[in-house]
Write an enzyme that holds these catalytic residues in place. Structure first.
Site, mmCIF file in Angstrom:
data_model
loop_
_atom_site.group_PDB
_atom_site.id
_atom_site.type_symbol
_atom_site.label_atom_id
_atom_site.label_comp_id
_atom_site.label_asym_id
_atom_site.label_seq_id
_atom_site.Cartn_x
_atom_site.Cartn_y
_atom_site.Cartn_z
ATOM 1 C CG HIS A 1 -2.289 0.570 1.034
ATOM 2 N ND1 HIS A 1 -2.521 1.464 0.107
ATOM 3 C CD2 HIS A 1 -3.354 0.277 1.439
ATOM 4 C CE1 HIS A 1 -3.840 1.775 0.175
ATOM 5 N NE2 HIS A 1 -4.555 1.052 0.871
ATOM 6 C CG ASP B 1 -2.875 4.800 -4.506
ATOM 7 O OD1 ASP B 1 -2.316 4.592 -3.303
ATOM 8 O OD2 ASP B 1 -3.079 5.749 -5.245
#
Length: 437
Positions: A409, A413
């Site tokens: 992450h 995204d």
């Protein structure tokens, strides 16, 4: 008598230390020149080291699992004549050359104990198993009335022992080899005889974590410690893809038979150019993300020693048949223990699957320093509403498969990961697009 100190030779690739995996000699043993002394591991390559002299072992450095620095004492050998002291420059170079030969891309030298590996292919609704290893005789236990050994895998033998079944009493359905299905049939037919009761308790074991298993533990811990994972799962209809695979196999001629894996890789490679953040590696110490133009696809493979990840170089440049052939080659290299360090490193994206074990969904762990890993799951048949071609809908049996993707992450995204999987889904559900250049 003189003492010869043999130091840990330079194993190349900038490695500063190596782990002792297995000693083949002990203090007091007589060794000859070029005799196999010890197995050491660096990264994911296991290397056997041979003696440059003949004599008697008087000291060894460390136990299995210990890490020894390059240039540190490995063992001391008492030799005849005037060969005492430390290893000469020529002997050190000879030892290093021997190791370089074992780690060369040619893969001609085997490790001291070849790792048996089975490539874990993507969802295997009709996937074909990898060919049996030819050089290793099949494991067997029990004998037939004619005195010949019963053919069966170690897993089948263990299950038969747990159930108290004599394999000689089980009739195999094909090719003379007893399989799990034959045991199931035997149990069903002989249920009244009391077979199928719970197994006996096994003795407790204490196993030292060394070698490849230790590397796996370290890599997985580092991945979970440093990478904030998130996983996205999507369902895909692979009915038409399976039809295409069957049609291609029917007309393949002398080409290798296609499993689901080359088709999955093709879809991934066609989708990657629009999502370059997926095919990337993140150096979190330098805070640099490298997005790769070529897809060097790693394939998770389970071995007796643990997980290995052979790499298909430039997967985006290969057609389906070339992918199938390369998958087979890498599978054989892993199975025979001849996979080189180059074949086990440098991946930019990884695909992993539990094959026939499947699972509805998985949350795979990222192969650091990559930023994404894709996990196809088991194919199942379920009823679905589909178009009837006249503006209405009808219920039909369809083949469905979930695709899981875990991402870093810090780099990827959630929207990007979902969009990438949706692009792969469109290609899978419209398989003709896979054949368009």
């Amino acid at each position: 008598m003189a003492k010869f100190t043999f130091k840990m030779p330079d194993v190349g690739e900038g490695v500063a230390e190596a782990e002792v995996v297995e000693w083949h000699v002990k203090v007091g043993d007589r060794v000859e020149e070029d005799q196999h002394l010890v197995d050491v591991m660096t990264d994911k390559a296991t290397i056997d080291i041979e003696s440059p002299v003949a004599g008697t072992v008087v000291e060894v450095a460390g136990e299995v699992g210990d890490v020894i620095a390059i240039g540190a004492m490995l063992l001391v050998i008492e030799v005849d004549g005037e060969h005492g002291g430390e290893a000469s420059e020529e002997q050190a170079e000879a030892a290093a050359e021997q190791i370089e030969d074992e780690m060369s891309d040619e893969g001609e030298a085997e490790t001291s104990e070849p790792v048996r590996a089975e490539l874990v292919e993507a969802p295997s609704f009709n996937s074909d198993p990898l060919p049996e290893e030819k050089d290793s005789p099949p494991a067997s236990s029990g004998r037939t009335d004619a005195g010949t050994k019963v053919l069966a895998s170690p897993a089948v033998r263990q299950r038969a022992r747990d159930l108290g079944i004599d394999l000689a009493e089980v009739k195999p359905a094909e090719d003379g080899r007893v399989r799990h299905g034959d045991l199931d049939a035997f149990l069903a037919y002989n249920a009244s005889s009391g077979f199928g009761a719970g197994g006996t308790a096994r003795a407790d074991e204490t196993i030292k974590v060394i070698g490849l298993r230790k590397r796996i533990a370290q890599n997985m811990a580092a991945a979970k410690r440093h990478i904030p994972h998130f996983t996205y799962v999507e369902e895909c209809d692979v009915t038409d893809l399976e039809v295409l695979r069957a049609q291609l196999n029917a007309a393949r001629g002398d080409k290798p038979k296609l499993t689901m894996l080359p088709l999955m890789i093709r879809a991934i490679c066609k989708a990657v150019p629009d999502f370059p953040m997926i095919n990337a590696r993140y150096d979190d110490e330098a805070n640099v993300v490298t997005r790769y133009g070529a897809v060097h696809l790693g394939m998770a493979a389970q071995t007796d020693a643990g997980l290995m990840v052979p790499v298909i170089r430039d997967a985006q440049s290969r057609n389906l048949w070339q992918l199938a052939r390369e998958i087979g080659r890498l599978a054989e290299a892993a199975r025979s223990g001849k996979a080189t360090s180059e074949e086990l490193s440098g991946s930019t994206l990884t695909i992993t699957s539990l094959g026939p074990l499947g699972g509805v969904a998985t949350t795979p762990v990222i192969n650091r320093p990559e930023v994404a890993i894709i996990g196809p799951n088991r194919i199942v048949e379920r009823p679905m509403f589909v178009s009837d071609g006249m503006g209405g809908e009808r219920i039909a049996k369809r083949k469905l498969m979930n695709i899981s993707i875990s991402c870093d992450h810090r780099v990827v995204d959630g929207h990007d990961a979902a969009s990438f999987v949706q692009a792969v889904k469109r290609l899978i559900e419209t398989p003709a697009l896979l054949l368009v250049e």
